[in-house]
Design a protein around this motif. Structure first.
Motif, short mmCIF file in Angstrom:
data_model
loop_
_atom_site.label_atom_id
_atom_site.label_comp_id
_atom_site.label_asym_id
_atom_site.label_seq_id
_atom_site.Cartn_x
_atom_site.Cartn_y
_atom_site.Cartn_z
N SER A 75 0.97 -1.22 -0.09
CA SER A 75 0.09 -0.03 -0.05
C SER A 75 0.78 1.27 -0.17
CB SER A 75 -1.06 -0.03 1.40
OG SER A 75 -0.28 0.66 2.38
N ASN A 76 0.35 2.52 -0.28
CA ASN A 76 0.81 3.78 -0.31
C ASN A 76 1.16 4.09 1.12
OD1 ASN A 76 1.48 4.42 -3.00
ND2 ASN A 76 -0.68 4.34 -3.47
N TYR A 79 6.83 3.40 1.25
CA TYR A 79 7.69 3.72 0.11
C TYR A 79 8.23 2.50 -0.82
CZ TYR A 79 8.20 8.39 2.54
OH TYR A 79 8.10 9.38 3.05
N GLN A 83 8.74 3.06 -7.47
CA GLN A 83 7.70 4.27 -7.70
C GLN A 83 8.60 5.54 -7.61
OE1 GLN A 83 3.99 6.44 -5.58
NE2 GLN A 83 4.21 4.32 -5.09
N GLY A 284 0.22 3.84 -8.33
CA GLY A 284 1.65 3.64 -7.98
C GLY A 284 2.03 2.21 -7.63
#
Length: 391
Positions: A75-76, A79, A83, A284
């Motif tokens: 998940s975002n 980091y 990406q 991303g």
């Protein structure tokens, strides 16, 4: 009980939202694909401009497979190196400060709309939220981007729409001036209206949009979902119009066939969407970013875009000479063919039978071949079109 065909299976289980051509694409390599029977097709559509490097490009495939074997998703909240690398390369290539990643062109445009409204709210307060788009535009199929789309044909059934949009007649500066009042926070445009018929905007109109918006601190949003990432022979179509929008949206060919959208912001807009104001679970995604990085590395290589321009010129010159062609519109390898006496859908179906995939846009045949299309494939594809148009 007889086994169902693939088409029967899909018709039984998938919602009927698409007017599909009667062919099952099974596999592809380079700029051609094959159906279940092994019949080969030259692809002048590239998945509506999405398989920008063709099918299973070697560098792209290697990068994607390597990432799949490393980590498919996180998940975002964290980091990821891939990406970070993709974001840095994309911002540097496009000349923007920051990017937000999502999954499609519609989502990229939703992000741009939210950014524009928040920019205006933060600076001027309520009441300055209207976004002007162009008549004949297309910005997506979510309820908000459908509201932004300036075509009535897409608007039926889905009322009520999201408020805060108005539509300017393309290339009509007087109409722009009459609607660019103190309630407007942004003007959103496509340099070439793709779904609207592959029509490029006039330079004078584009100049007026940027000049008048700058004077009023109104943002310009460039929807380059279809025109971006080298499609027109420059990385962004805006480069050929001499302008860089405050916000630019990308999708289609950005990740070579994987679901990816991007909303790029200049320095003025880079900090508008702060923590918690926007998000995307899959935005991303590492695999998509790996594909996107492979696309960027290919497109930014020396001479690549010059080759796109050369091949576009070659293709256009050949098309303009064909009997049955009224005119050729668009820019680079984004081409619209106006026909003299045939229907675009009939030409598309006849070309399919002869081994060529093409698209339509309103009354025109639309071509969006892979950026890697070869001269030989251009010759073969044009020959098929010539044959279809002659009958």
């Amino acid at each position: 009980m007889m086994k169902m065909t693939t088409q029967e299976q899909m018709n039984q289980s998938v919602m009927g939202t698409y007017g599909r051509f009667p062919v099952v694409i099974d596999h592809g390599a380079g700029e051609s694909c094959a159906d279940e029977t092994g019949k080969q097709y030259i692809d002048f559509g590239s998945g509506i401009g999405t398989t920008s490097l063709g099918y299973c490009n070697e560098a792209w495939t290697e990068a994607v497979c390597k990432q799949v074997k490393t980590m498919q998703h996180t998940s975002n909240l964290y980091y990821t190196k891939v990406q970070a690398d993709f974001a840095q390369k994309l911002c540097q290539t496009a000349g923007y400060e920051k990017v937000f990643f999502c999954n499609s062109g519609a989502e990229a445009n939703e992000c741009a709309i939210k950014l524009a409204r928040k920019y205006s709210f933060d600076k001027y307060g309520k009441g300055r939220h209207k976004i002007l788009t162009l008549v004949n535009s297309f910005h997506g199929r979510t309820l908000c981007t459908l509201s932004a789309t300036g075509q009535d044909v897409f608007h039926n059934y889905f009322f009520p729409f999201v408020e805060g949009f108005d539509y300017v007649t393309a290339n009509d500066i007087a109409d722009l001036e009459s609607k660019l009042d103190d309630t407007v926070c942004a003007v959103m445009l496509e340099y070439i209206q793709g779904e609207g018929g592959v029509n490029a905007l006039e330079q004078a109109f584009v100049d007026a949009v940027f000049e008048k918006c700058a004077a009023k601190d109104v943002l310009v949003i460039a929807d380059e979902v279809q025109t971006g990432v080298g499609r027109t022979g420059t990385f962004l179509a805006g480069e050929q119009f001499g302008h860089k929008a405050d916000v630019t949206t990308l999708a289609k060919g950005i990740a070579g066939g994987l679901p990816m959208g991007a909303c790029l912001a200049n320095e003025k807009c880079a900090g508008v969407l702060d923590k918690g104001s926007h998000g995307s679970t899959f935005g991303g995604n590492p695999v998509c970013c790996a594909g996107g990085l492979a696309v960027l590395n290919t497109i930014t290589a020396d001479g690549f875009l010059a080759e796109v321009q050369r091949k576009a010129k070659l293709l256009r010159e050949k098309l303009e000479k064909l009997d049955g062609v009224e005119s050729v519109s668009g820019l680079g390898l984004m081409i619209g063919i106006a026909l003299k006496d045939k229907k675009a859908i009939d030409v598309a179906n006849a070309a399919l039978e002869k081994g060529l995939l093409v698209l339509t846009a309103k009354t025109k045949v639309r071509l969006l071949p892979p950026l890697t299309i070869t001269d030989e494939e251009i010759e073969k594809g044009v020959a098929i079109l010539a044959d279809v148009l002659s009958k």
